[in-house]
Design a protein around this motif. Structure first.
Motif, PDB file in Angstrom:
ATOM      1  N   GLY A 177       7.790 -24.400 -56.197  1.00 47.44           N
ATOM      2  CA  GLY A 177       8.212 -25.539 -55.113  1.00 47.44           C
ATOM      3  C   GLY A 177       7.263 -26.923 -55.741  1.00 47.44           C
ATOM      4  O   GLY A 177       7.308 -27.922 -55.573  1.00 47.44           O
ATOM      5  N   HIS A 186      13.431 -31.327 -54.790  1.00 52.17           N
ATOM      6  CA  HIS A 186      13.141 -31.112 -53.695  1.00 52.17           C
ATOM      7  C   HIS A 186      12.473 -29.931 -53.606  1.00 52.17           C
ATOM      8  O   HIS A 186      12.607 -28.947 -54.705  1.00 52.17           O
ATOM      9  CB  HIS A 186      14.633 -30.913 -52.782  1.00 52.17           C
ATOM     10  N   LEU A 188      11.981 -27.219 -52.076  1.00 53.56           N
ATOM     11  CA  LEU A 188      12.567 -25.830 -51.262  1.00 53.56           C
ATOM     12  C   LEU A 188      14.015 -25.595 -52.451  1.00 53.56           C
ATOM     13  O   LEU A 188      14.192 -24.088 -52.582  1.00 53.56           O
ATOM     14  CB  LEU A 188      13.578 -25.949 -49.964  1.00 53.56           C
ATOM     15  N   LEU A 264      20.622 -29.796 -49.550  1.00 55.91           N
ATOM     16  CA  LEU A 264      19.046 -30.351 -49.178  1.00 55.91           C
ATOM     17  C   LEU A 264      18.764 -31.611 -48.550  1.00 55.91           C
ATOM     18  O   LEU A 264      17.793 -32.033 -47.718  1.00 55.91           O
ATOM     19  CB  LEU A 264      18.086 -29.770 -49.557  1.00 55.91           C
ATOM     20  N   TRP A 267      13.832 -35.091 -50.760  1.00 57.46           N
ATOM     21  CA  TRP A 267      12.958 -34.759 -50.248  1.00 57.46           C
ATOM     22  C   TRP A 267      11.535 -36.400 -50.500  1.00 57.46           C
ATOM     23  O   TRP A 267      11.661 -36.833 -51.469  1.00 57.46           O
ATOM     24  CB  TRP A 267      11.947 -33.831 -50.855  1.00 57.46           C
ATOM     25  N   ALA A 499       8.645 -21.126 -48.004  1.00 60.37           N
ATOM     26  CA  ALA A 499       9.387 -22.704 -47.327  1.00 60.37           C
ATOM     27  C   ALA A 499       9.065 -23.071 -46.539  1.00 60.37           C
ATOM     28  O   ALA A 499       9.152 -24.444 -46.757  1.00 60.37           O
ATOM     29  CB  ALA A 499      10.654 -22.286 -47.438  1.00 60.37           C
ATOM     30  N   TRP A 502       6.751 -26.743 -47.007  1.00 61.43           N
ATOM     31  CA  TRP A 502       7.378 -27.748 -47.091  1.00 61.43           C
ATOM     32  C   TRP A 502       8.298 -28.426 -46.265  1.00 61.43           C
ATOM     33  O   TRP A 502       8.578 -29.716 -46.020  1.00 61.43           O
ATOM     34  CB  TRP A 502       8.650 -27.975 -48.663  1.00 61.43           C
ATOM     35  N   GLN A 503       8.617 -27.395 -45.397  1.00 57.37           N
ATOM     36  CA  GLN A 503       9.837 -28.067 -44.126  1.00 57.37           C
ATOM     37  C   GLN A 503       9.511 -27.039 -42.931  1.00 57.37           C
ATOM     38  O   GLN A 503       9.615 -25.276 -43.000  1.00 57.37           O
ATOM     39  CB  GLN A 503      10.952 -27.431 -44.170  1.00 57.37           C
ATOM     40  N   PHE A 506      12.340 -24.496 -40.739  1.00 57.45           N
ATOM     41  CA  PHE A 506      12.824 -23.670 -41.808  1.00 57.45           C
ATOM     42  C   PHE A 506      12.358 -21.843 -41.186  1.00 57.45           C
ATOM     43  O   PHE A 506      11.597 -21.274 -41.725  1.00 57.45           O
ATOM     44  CB  PHE A 506      12.225 -23.684 -43.479  1.00 57.45           C
ATOM     45  N   LEU A 511      16.818 -20.018 -44.625  1.00 56.74           N
ATOM     46  CA  LEU A 511      16.756 -19.170 -46.171  1.00 56.74           C
ATOM     47  C   LEU A 511      18.166 -18.261 -46.611  1.00 56.74           C
ATOM     48  O   LEU A 511      18.197 -18.888 -47.801  1.00 56.74           O
ATOM     49  CB  LEU A 511      15.468 -18.312 -46.539  1.00 56.74           C
TER      50      LEU A 511
END
Length: 555
Positions: A177, A186, A188, A264, A267, A499, A502-503, A506, A511
């Motif tokens: 990541g 990104h 993810l 996605l 980002w 995950a 980063w978000q 999520f 996922l």
């Protein structure tokens, strides 16, 4: 990379309720299942009841004259097989089996093949992991990749990183990541590619490793049901898993770059993630020195095994097992000469990991003296505590399944049913892949599933002319493909945490949805590979053909 001062384009979304829909049902159902240890104990109780009922009803199966002709008398006595080839169902509550349960309990546990295989390998792998070798090797491999090759390198290192077991999940996936974010991509997508390689490609690798030792220990037990002299070959799936790796590599590359990352969207670094680049620190001089020293140690162990295999006296080659003049008659196979070498590979991997980890640790400063080395080995054994408990339960289930004769009876009837159906063998093997993938959604442990399936699947396929190596290969394809979409996989919650760094919104459904394209394509390509391999009849590894003939059976 996007400028961190640019106002991010954000959109408020309401997280989906992960308890609803099919995935929610899978999660709720799986959470209701007891611990795998108790699953085995419940299965043992169920097995006892079934054995009593089937024995009372006179359940049995009959071996063909051809199979009987090749089965030694000791094996017939082991399963109480009469001269007519009838295999009777045995009650587990008979005086003989009750006595055997209590008297042989230590033997049943300690003679469980996977136990010795795994513990020996982990003595070395524990040092390689705790010294930092695995972590530094993965970081070095991924960081040095050109940007346009970032995805395939992450996927490649992830699959090879399976030799590092837990370290691949804990080190490589979050690192992927960071590396993707550093490249302006990104993060993810990096996590998805690494997760697909580590977990979806669980059985795809450039060489055999810890998983092969684990699975082949169980295969050994199952193969001995029909052939008491069967000897597992740790390299028995080498060609197959290497091929699988080179198929999965472009697949993960394509799915990541063409399906997942476009979905996605772009980002934008913001908030605490604006300084993400500082987390990907280069290796220190000591760590680089450690990697060089570990490489020399690996070469040393390989040279030692080559010397013991081809040097004076050839201690790892038994040339008397199948002399050239006897091999020419077809009575034996030259691969029999290599049995000591193949059997020694468990110890070989232990020495390889131990030497490399020790060399790295001394150079990098993570191992000060021999006491640190011993402590790392002891810690590795502590981590195996749960596995020991699981192995105790699995060992007794496998043994009692054998004592009841239900496994062999099921295998014979299953083989007869398949023959009567006229289903082509390649198609059958493809269906077994799908069956393994389905079971994997509910039972996460690879060894637990194989301990359940092998006592029936391996003998059944042996009777149909498929080797134990073939049965193992077919199982592991299905086992890996659905790892990445089941919330019951032990590392699934951890990947969710990675995950959410980063978000924030999520969720579990996010996922799973992100990983489904990988799972579908891995399953499709895995089935195609198994069907093609069976059709073409290629060897699965050195001295490991897909086809199999029981000893003494001809035609």
């Amino acid at each position: 990379m996007a400028n961190s001062d640019t106002p991010p384009v954000s959109k408020e979304t309401t997280p989906k309720d992960p308890t609803k829909g099919f995935l929610g049902w899978v999660e709720r159902t799986g959470n209701k299942l007891p611990d795998p240890v108790f699953i085995f104990f419940y299965l043992i109780l169920t097995l006892v009841v079934i054995s009593v009922i089937v024995a009372a009803l006179g359940g049995s199966a009959t071996l063909s004259e051809q199979v009987m002709g090749g089965m030694p008398d000791s094996q017939k006595a082991r399963f109480s097989i009469g001269a007519d080839g009838v295999i009777p169902a045995m009650s587990l509550l008979s005086p003989e089996n009750i006595s055997r349960l209590w008297v042989e309990m230590p033997k049943t546990f300690t003679h469980f093949h996977p136990l010795g295989y795994v513990l020996v390998v982990m003595l070395g792998a524990g040092v390689a992991e705790r010294s930092g070798l695995f972590s530094s090797a993965m970081r070095s491999a991924v960081r040095s990749a050109p940007l346009f090759l970032l995805t395939p390198v992450v996927a490649l290192v992830a699959m090879i990183g399976n030799h590092a077991a837990d370290a691949a999940y804990v080190v490589l996936i979050p690192l992927a990541g960071v590396l993707f974010a550093s490249a302006g991509r990104h993060p993810l997508a990096g996590i998805a590619a690494a997760f697909a390689g580590v977990s979806g490609g669980f059985s795809a690798n450039i060489s055999p490793g810890q998983l092969d030792a684990l699975l082949y220990g169980i295969t050994q037990e199952a193969g001995e049901i029909l052939n008491a002299d069967y000897q597992a070959n740790l390299l028995g799936n080498w060609y197959f898993i290497a091929t699988l790796m080179f198929i999965y590599l472009p697949l993960i590359w394509y799915v990541t770059d063409k399906i997942i990352e476009p979905r996605l969207g772009k980002w934008v670094a913001e908030g605490e993630n604006a300084s993400y680049a500082n987390e990907d620190k280069p290796l220190t001089d000591a760590q680089k020195k450690g990697l060089r020293r570990s490489g020399l140690a690996v070469l040393g162990i390989v040279a030692l095994w080559v010397a013991m295999t081809f040097g004076p006296g050839t201690p790892l080659i038994n040339e008397a097992a199948c002399p050239p003049d006897v091999a020419a008659t077809g009575v034996c196979s030259p691969i029999a000469n290599w049995t000591p070498f193949l059997t020694s590979l468990v110890a070989g991997f232990m020495m390889l990991f131990l030497a490399a980890g020790w060399a790295y640790g001394k150079a990098a400063g993570t191992i000060k003296d021999h006491r640190d080395l011993v402590e790392m080995m002891a810690e590795a054994m502590k981590d195996m505590g749960y596995y020991l408990v699981l192995a105790f339960a699995a060992a007794h289930f496998v043994a009692m399944f054998e004592w009841s004769n239900l496994g062999l009876i099921s295998a014979v009837h299953g083989a007869n049913g398949i023959e009567a159906s006229g289903l082509p063998m390649p198609i059958l093997l493809g269906l077994i892949v799908l069956f393994s993938a389905l079971i994997n959604l509910f039972v996460g442990s690879a060894s637990a599933k194989w301990a359940l399936l092998a006592p029936v699947m391996v003998p059944m396929l042996m009777l149909l002319g498929i080797s134990p190596d073939g049965a193992t290969a077919v199982y592991r394809v299905g086992d890996g493909a659905t790892n990445i979409i089941t919330p019951l996989m032990v590392y699934f919650p951890l990947i969710l945490v990675f995950a959410r760094r980063w978000q924030k919104d999520f969720g579990l459904g996010s996922l799973t949805a992100m990983m489904i394209p990988y799972s579908i394509w891995m399953l499709i390509t895995g089935v195609i590979l198994v069907v093609a391999w069976a059709f073409l009849g290629f060897d699965l590894g050195p001295g490991a053909p897909m086809a199999y003939e029981l000893p003494g059976v001809a035609g």
